[in-house]
Structures are given as C-alpha cells and as structure tokens.
Motif scaffolding. Structure first.
Motif, mmCIF file in Angstrom:
data_model
loop_
_atom_site.group_PDB
_atom_site.id
_atom_site.type_symbol
_atom_site.label_atom_id
_atom_site.label_comp_id
_atom_site.label_asym_id
_atom_site.label_seq_id
_atom_site.Cartn_x
_atom_site.Cartn_y
_atom_site.Cartn_z
ATOM 1 N N GLU A 78 -10.460 10.837 9.429
ATOM 2 C CA GLU A 78 -11.020 9.574 8.931
ATOM 3 C C GLU A 78 -11.296 9.658 7.433
ATOM 4 O O GLU A 78 -11.014 8.722 6.691
ATOM 5 N N VAL A 79 -11.830 10.784 6.982
ATOM 6 C CA VAL A 79 -12.123 10.975 5.560
ATOM 7 C C VAL A 79 -10.832 10.884 4.747
ATOM 8 O O VAL A 79 -10.766 10.200 3.728
ATOM 9 N N VAL A 80 -9.780 11.551 5.215
ATOM 10 C CA VAL A 80 -8.500 11.530 4.507
ATOM 11 C C VAL A 80 -7.901 10.126 4.536
ATOM 12 O O VAL A 80 -7.400 9.644 3.522
ATOM 13 N N ALA A 81 -7.973 9.454 5.670
ATOM 14 C CA ALA A 81 -7.440 8.089 5.762
ATOM 15 C C ALA A 81 -8.138 7.167 4.768
ATOM 16 O O ALA A 81 -7.486 6.338 4.117
ATOM 17 N N GLU A 82 -9.440 7.331 4.623
ATOM 18 C CA GLU A 82 -10.183 6.518 3.653
ATOM 19 C C GLU A 82 -9.723 6.820 2.227
ATOM 20 O O GLU A 82 -9.544 5.903 1.420
ATOM 21 N N ARG A 83 -9.541 8.095 1.896
ATOM 22 C CA ARG A 83 -9.087 8.466 0.544
ATOM 23 C C ARG A 83 -7.687 7.920 0.286
ATOM 24 O O ARG A 83 -7.402 7.439 -0.810
ATOM 25 N N LEU A 84 -6.798 7.998 1.272
ATOM 26 C CA LEU A 84 -5.436 7.496 1.092
ATOM 27 C C LEU A 84 -5.419 5.986 0.880
ATOM 28 O O LEU A 84 -4.650 5.482 0.058
ATOM 29 N N GLU A 85 -6.276 5.280 1.594
ATOM 30 C CA GLU A 85 -6.361 3.828 1.403
ATOM 31 C C GLU A 85 -6.890 3.508 0.003
ATOM 32 O O GLU A 85 -6.396 2.599 -0.665
ATOM 33 N N GLU A 86 -7.880 4.265 -0.451
ATOM 34 C CA GLU A 86 -8.388 4.075 -1.816
ATOM 35 C C GLU A 86 -7.281 4.340 -2.842
ATOM 36 O O GLU A 86 -7.154 3.601 -3.827
ATOM 37 N N GLU A 87 -6.486 5.373 -2.596
ATOM 38 C CA GLU A 87 -5.401 5.705 -3.518
ATOM 39 C C GLU A 87 -4.345 4.602 -3.534
ATOM 40 O O GLU A 87 -3.842 4.241 -4.596
ATOM 41 N N ARG A 88 -4.031 4.039 -2.363
ATOM 42 C CA ARG A 88 -3.062 2.944 -2.309
ATOM 43 C C ARG A 88 -3.570 1.746 -3.110
ATOM 44 O O ARG A 88 -2.835 1.167 -3.916
ATOM 45 N N GLN A 89 -4.834 1.398 -2.907
ATOM 46 C CA GLN A 89 -5.407 0.266 -3.634
ATOM 47 C C GLN A 89 -5.427 0.528 -5.138
ATOM 48 O O GLN A 89 -5.111 -0.369 -5.935
ATOM 49 N N ALA A 90 -5.776 1.738 -5.530
ATOM 50 C CA ALA A 90 -5.808 2.074 -6.958
ATOM 51 C C ALA A 90 -4.411 2.005 -7.560
ATOM 52 O O ALA A 90 -4.240 1.548 -8.695
ATOM 53 N N LYS A 91 -3.407 2.446 -6.808
ATOM 54 C CA LYS A 91 -2.027 2.370 -7.309
ATOM 55 C C LYS A 91 -1.616 0.915 -7.517
ATOM 56 O O LYS A 91 -0.942 0.592 -8.497
ATOM 57 N N GLU A 92 -2.038 0.046 -6.601
ATOM 58 C CA GLU A 92 -1.721 -1.379 -6.762
ATOM 59 C C GLU A 92 -2.406 -1.940 -8.008
ATOM 60 O O GLU A 92 -1.783 -2.678 -8.777
ATOM 61 N N GLN A 93 -3.671 -1.594 -8.203
ATOM 62 C CA GLN A 93 -4.397 -2.053 -9.391
ATOM 63 C C GLN A 93 -3.754 -1.505 -10.665
ATOM 64 O O GLN A 93 -3.596 -2.227 -11.647
ATOM 65 N N LEU A 94 -3.390 -0.224 -10.637
ATOM 66 C CA LEU A 94 -2.796 0.410 -11.810
ATOM 67 C C LEU A 94 -1.443 -0.216 -12.129
ATOM 68 O O LEU A 94 -1.129 -0.480 -13.286
ATOM 69 N N LYS A 95 -0.649 -0.490 -11.102
ATOM 70 C CA LYS A 95 0.654 -1.126 -11.304
ATOM 71 C C LYS A 95 0.469 -2.515 -11.901
ATOM 72 O O LYS A 95 1.195 -2.910 -12.817
ATOM 73 N N ALA A 96 -0.502 -3.262 -11.392
ATOM 74 C CA ALA A 96 -0.778 -4.601 -11.938
ATOM 75 C C ALA A 96 -1.185 -4.511 -13.411
ATOM 76 O O ALA A 96 -0.740 -5.323 -14.237
ATOM 77 N N LEU A 97 -1.987 -3.519 -13.755
ATOM 78 C CA LEU A 97 -2.381 -3.320 -15.154
ATOM 79 C C LEU A 97 -1.174 -2.955 -16.014
ATOM 80 O O LEU A 97 -1.041 -3.441 -17.136
ATOM 81 N N GLU A 98 -0.301 -2.116 -15.475
ATOM 82 C CA GLU A 98 0.915 -1.746 -16.208
ATOM 83 C C GLU A 98 1.778 -2.976 -16.463
ATOM 84 O O GLU A 98 2.288 -3.169 -17.566
ATOM 85 N N ASP A 99 1.946 -3.806 -15.439
ATOM 86 C CA ASP A 99 2.749 -5.029 -15.569
ATOM 87 C C ASP A 99 2.120 -6.001 -16.565
ATOM 88 O O ASP A 99 2.818 -6.693 -17.305
ATOM 89 N N MET A 100 0.804 -6.045 -16.581
ATOM 90 C CA MET A 100 0.057 -6.955 -17.447
ATOM 91 C C MET A 100 0.128 -6.495 -18.914
ATOM 92 O O MET A 100 0.348 -7.307 -19.805
ATOM 93 N N GLY A 101 -0.096 -5.224 -19.136
ATOM 94 C CA GLY A 101 -0.100 -4.688 -20.499
ATOM 95 C C GLY A 101 -1.454 -4.805 -21.155
ATOM 96 O O GLY A 101 -2.210 -5.747 -20.888
ATOM 97 N N PRO A 102 -1.788 -3.854 -22.032
ATOM 98 C CA PRO A 102 -3.102 -3.823 -22.684
ATOM 99 C C PRO A 102 -3.401 -5.010 -23.591
ATOM 100 O O PRO A 102 -4.548 -5.229 -23.949
ATOM 101 N N GLU A 103 -2.373 -5.786 -23.964
ATOM 102 C CA GLU A 103 -2.583 -6.931 -24.848
ATOM 103 C C GLU A 103 -3.111 -8.148 -24.101
ATOM 104 O O GLU A 103 -3.665 -9.067 -24.701
#
Length: 195
Positions: A78-103
């Motif tokens: 359960e602990v690992v499943a929670e961490r993996l879900e957090e990592e998936r969500q963070a990757k989605e957020q990070l990808k969205a930020l990459e697509d958006m760009g710092p400007e």
C-alpha cells in the motif's frame, strides 16, 4: 541495529541508498528555490535542470527502491502504491509545466503546486519507505542499492513520462525514452549555444 555512519572516504554517506536519495531530495528542494527565484533564460535553464533531476530520480526509485520495498517488508504494498500514484501525478504536473514553459503567466502557480506535491511525496518516502529500508536492510544491501540507483540514473529518461511508474515498465520503455530524451536535450543545448 547501529545507526548508519558515513565512511570517512564518503563524507556525504552516499554509498548508502537512503543517504543518496535523501541528499537528492535536498538537491530537488534547492532546484525548486532556484527556479522560483530566477527569471528569463536563467529560470528556463534552472527549470530544465529540475525536470532532468526529477525524471532521473523518480525512475531510479521506481526501478530499485519500490520493488525492493514490496519484497522486503510486508505492509509495503500500500505504501509503494501510494508513492507510485504520487509519482504519476507529479509526472503529469511536470509534463504540463514543460509544455507550458516558464514564460507562461500560469507557470509559477503551477510550479508551486508541483513543489508542494513533490515535498509531501519526499517526506512520505523518507518517513515510510526509507525508514523501513534502514530497519530491514544491512549496510551492504544499502550500498548495493545505491550502486543500482546510480546505474539506473545513468540510463534514465530525462523528461517525465506519466504512466511509466513501475520498475518493469521503466525497464521495458525507459531505454528508448532515455535515448529520445537525451537526444532532445542535446539538440536543445546545441540550438541554444548557436543562437
């Protein structure tokens, strides 16, 4: 069990997987600070370093730490499943930020939301997974895992790939994604130095 003490030739203690990954969590916090404080091209460069660090770090954890945790301690699924879900969500957020760009005007608020999620995730890893690693793995195992993490990092993708959070998926898809990512990074760097 005695408390881990770094060997004299390794003052940072990074021959131990827990020390290595905890140190990287600190580097990630520092990169978030750098991105937040910078502007223009400096922010873009700091953000690229953050993206790279997060992508490589998470891949290594997914390939080495999470599979070991599942096998080594009984209540880890359960602990690992929670961490993996957090990592998936963070990757989605990070990808969205990459697509958006710092400007983009929405960049900084989205970055702050990602920072909060990544900080919560790192704390949970340190509190649950890393503490359990300390209790269950001997120093030699922790050192072997640090070596395995470094090897995984050397061939890891340098950009987020949401949906590729398991060790098996990383091993199957990671090498191809890493080649594409690293080629993309080299082209971006070459184009930036030409201009």
């Amino acid at each position: 069990m005695s408390k881990y003490r770094p060997r004299p030739q390794d003052p940072a203690g990074e021959d131990d997987v827990v020390a290595l990954l905890t140190h990287q969590h600190g580097q990630i916090r520092n990169l978030f600070d750098e991105v937040e404080a910078a502007t223009g091209a400096d922010r873009r460069d700091a953000f690229h370093r953050l993206v790279r660090m997060l992508a490589i770090h998470e891949t290594a954890e997914e390939e080495v730490v999470h599979p070991f945790a599942r096998r080594a301690f009984g209540d880890a699924s359960e602990v690992v499943a929670e961490r993996l879900e957090e990592e998936r969500q963070a990757k989605e957020q990070l990808k969205a930020l990459e697509d958006m760009g710092p400007e983009d005007p929405a960049f900084l608020p989205a970055l702050l939301a990602l920072r909060e999620a990544v900080t919560r995730h790192a704390r949970a890893e340190e509190r649950y997974e890393f503490a359990a690693l300390r209790r269950t793995a001997d120093p030699q195992r922790l050192a072997r895992m640090a070596t395995a993490v470094r090897a995984a990092e050397a061939t890891a993708p340098t950009h987020p790939h949401p949906g590729v959070e398991s060790g098996a998926k990383n091993l199957a898809l990671g090498p191809l994604a890493a080649v594409v990512d690293r080629t993309r990074d080299a082209l971006r760097k070459a184009n930036r130095s030409d201009g």
